[in-house]
Design a protein around this motif. Structure first.
Motif, mmCIF file in Angstrom:
data_model
loop_
_atom_site.group_PDB
_atom_site.id
_atom_site.type_symbol
_atom_site.label_atom_id
_atom_site.label_comp_id
_atom_site.label_asym_id
_atom_site.label_seq_id
_atom_site.Cartn_x
_atom_site.Cartn_y
_atom_site.Cartn_z
ATOM 1 N N ALA A 1 17.074 33.530 32.971
ATOM 2 C CA ALA A 1 16.689 34.555 32.597
ATOM 3 C C ALA A 1 17.172 34.277 31.166
ATOM 4 N N ILE A 2 18.215 33.889 30.590
ATOM 5 C CA ILE A 2 19.149 33.711 29.603
ATOM 6 C C ILE A 2 18.730 32.884 28.928
ATOM 7 N N ALA A 3 18.231 31.663 29.378
ATOM 8 C CA ALA A 3 18.364 30.875 28.088
ATOM 9 C C ALA A 3 16.437 30.710 27.836
ATOM 10 N N PRO A 4 15.542 32.070 28.274
ATOM 11 C CA PRO A 4 14.485 31.722 27.510
ATOM 12 C C PRO A 4 14.456 32.863 26.740
ATOM 13 N N LEU A 5 15.215 33.881 26.492
ATOM 14 C CA LEU A 5 16.040 35.065 25.965
ATOM 15 C C LEU A 5 16.368 34.658 24.249
ATOM 16 N N VAL A 6 17.064 33.815 24.723
ATOM 17 C CA VAL A 6 17.424 32.676 23.785
ATOM 18 C C VAL A 6 16.724 32.052 22.629
ATOM 19 N N VAL A 7 15.814 32.252 23.019
ATOM 20 C CA VAL A 7 14.808 30.615 22.726
ATOM 21 C C VAL A 7 13.528 31.478 21.979
ATOM 22 N N LEU A 8 13.522 32.932 22.400
ATOM 23 C CA LEU A 8 12.425 34.179 22.433
ATOM 24 C C LEU A 8 13.262 34.849 20.383
ATOM 25 N N LEU A 9 14.519 34.827 20.723
ATOM 26 C CA LEU A 9 15.206 34.847 20.242
ATOM 27 C C LEU A 9 15.517 34.543 18.710
ATOM 28 N N PRO B 1 13.508 32.621 17.058
ATOM 29 C CA PRO B 1 12.473 32.744 15.443
ATOM 30 C C PRO B 1 13.051 34.335 14.905
ATOM 31 N N LEU B 2 13.168 35.210 15.690
ATOM 32 C CA LEU B 2 13.251 36.435 15.242
ATOM 33 C C LEU B 2 14.339 36.500 14.066
ATOM 34 N N VAL B 3 15.484 35.943 14.115
ATOM 35 C CA VAL B 3 16.490 35.634 13.247
ATOM 36 C C VAL B 3 16.273 34.659 12.537
ATOM 37 N N GLY B 4 15.392 34.097 12.076
ATOM 38 C CA GLY B 4 14.961 33.352 10.930
ATOM 39 C C GLY B 4 15.486 31.844 11.076
ATOM 40 N N LEU B 5 15.942 31.194 12.749
ATOM 41 C CA LEU B 5 16.218 30.213 12.875
ATOM 42 C C LEU B 5 14.691 29.048 13.845
ATOM 43 N N SER B 6 14.782 27.994 13.421
ATOM 44 C CA SER B 6 13.921 27.190 13.398
ATOM 45 C C SER B 6 13.847 27.290 15.265
ATOM 46 N N THR C 1 15.178 24.328 17.358
ATOM 47 C CA THR C 1 15.462 22.652 17.611
ATOM 48 C C THR C 1 16.243 23.004 18.240
ATOM 49 N N ALA C 2 16.554 21.657 18.861
ATOM 50 C CA ALA C 2 17.400 21.134 20.302
ATOM 51 C C ALA C 2 19.257 20.999 19.361
ATOM 52 N N THR C 3 18.970 21.159 18.523
ATOM 53 C CA THR C 3 20.179 21.937 17.287
ATOM 54 C C THR C 3 20.876 23.643 17.898
ATOM 55 N N SER C 4 19.342 23.855 17.637
ATOM 56 C CA SER C 4 19.813 25.449 16.824
ATOM 57 C C SER C 4 19.727 26.119 18.559
#
Length: 329
Positions: A103-111, A113-118, A120-123
């Motif tokens: 549940a956590i991993a998809p939330l991180v991916v969704l959030l 772009p909302l904070v202005g980050l692309s 990428t594997a690093t982000s």
């Protein structure tokens, strides 16, 4: 004396620091270093990605939700609820860690772009590490505030000893099978998404031109050009390979007969360095050398690294083209 007491207090905190949460924090940081230091096709990078995405964040969150260990079987439900916080055993923690991480991993991916980050594997790795380490530290505080006799602690020897005790052995075996089933299902799902990326990601090549208003558009390349006239091109290379790439683009003029290339001439050769997750753009012009009245194919052949001695549309990593007819004297 006060100095000695203060020093002892600090060492006492280190001694009481939960071993499992220390391992979770260190493991997350190590996974981030591997993900950002090794190429996408690295076996080690693939190996550390699994726990970083599917176990460590969830385990850290479980430590906040359940700071206490498993209740003794002799405690009644009412007595246990009054005397101590709810606890679970190590096997149940592992199962919940898988579920919560999913549940956590998809939330991180969704959030991101909302904070202005692309994305990428690093982000993504950095975000998972921050979530894991911060959550683990909150879990440490929760566990240390739980009475010593009730807080959860990692004790492999004690867990192994409980496997042979009647109903406990059956319950533990059932819990282990459940965790293995959940882990296998989640891992299979994760592999389905991960393997395409670990196989090298992708590179996208595109051609654009300017319209009458000076805007960059697709599909507006000229179908006719006067002899000796140059054709302006905008070439874009999008790098989603998981690492920085060196590219070579070759622009060829090709004359075809019955669908086969019978003559080819190199018009330009372009070398470009494109960072992971970025798009390189270059404006160039090419001048066809064909005679008046001939229709030729202008192909852009893209290679990762050095191109072969005889570049063709078939051996190019990426290829795009357009047709043009030479007119006039």
């Amino acid at each position: 004396m006060s100095h000695r007491t203060s020093t002892w207090t600090r060492f006492e905190f280190v001694r009481r620091y939960p071993f499992d949460l220390a391992a979770v924090s260190i493991g997350a940081v190590f996974a981030y270093l591997v993900v950002t230091s090794f190429a996408s096709e690295s076996t080690l990078r693939l190996a550390v990605t699994f726990p970083l995405a599917l176990f460590l964040p969830g385990y850290a969150l479980v430590s906040i939700l359940f700071p206490a260990g498993e209740r003794d079987a002799r405690e009644t439900a009412s007595t246990a609820a009054e005397s101590r916080p709810r606890g679970i055993d190590a096997t149940e923690r592992a199962g919940l860690a898988f579920v919560l991480s999913l549940a956590i991993a998809p939330l991180v991916v969704l959030l991101l772009p909302l904070v202005g980050l692309s994305l990428t594997a690093t982000s993504i790795a950095a975000a998972l590490v921050v979530v894991t380490v911060v959550t683990a530290q909150v879990g440490v505080l929760r566990r240390l505030r739980t009475p010593a006799g009730e807080r959860f602690s990692v004790s492999p020897i004690a867990s192994l000893g409980s496997l042979g005790r009647g109903d406990t052995a059956l319950a533990t075996a059932s819990s282990i099978l459940l965790v293995l089933a959940v882990g296998t299902a989640v891992s299979a799902l994760f592999v389905a998404f991960l393997l395409p990326a670990s196989a090298g990601g992708f590179t996208e090549l595109a051609l654009y031109s300017e319209d009458e208003d000076g805007e960059i558009v697709a599909g507006e390349l000229p179908s006719e050009v006067e002899s000796g006239e140059s054709i302006p091109l905008t070439i874009t290379i999008e790098n989603q390979e998981g690492s920085d790439q060196e590219y070579t683009a070759i622009v060829q003029e090709q004359r075809l007969e019955d669908g086969e290339v019978v003559d080819r001439a190199e018009l330009r050769r372009i070398e470009a360095s494109v960072s992971d997750g970025a798009t390189g753009t270059g404006e160039r012009s090419v001048t066809p050398t064909a005679e008046s009245g001939e229709t030729v194919r202008i192909s852009v052949l893209l290679y990762e690294g050095e191109p072969p001695a005889s570049p063709t549309n078939e051996n190019a990593d990426e290829e795009t083209h357009f047709w043009v007819t030479v007119t006039g004297e």
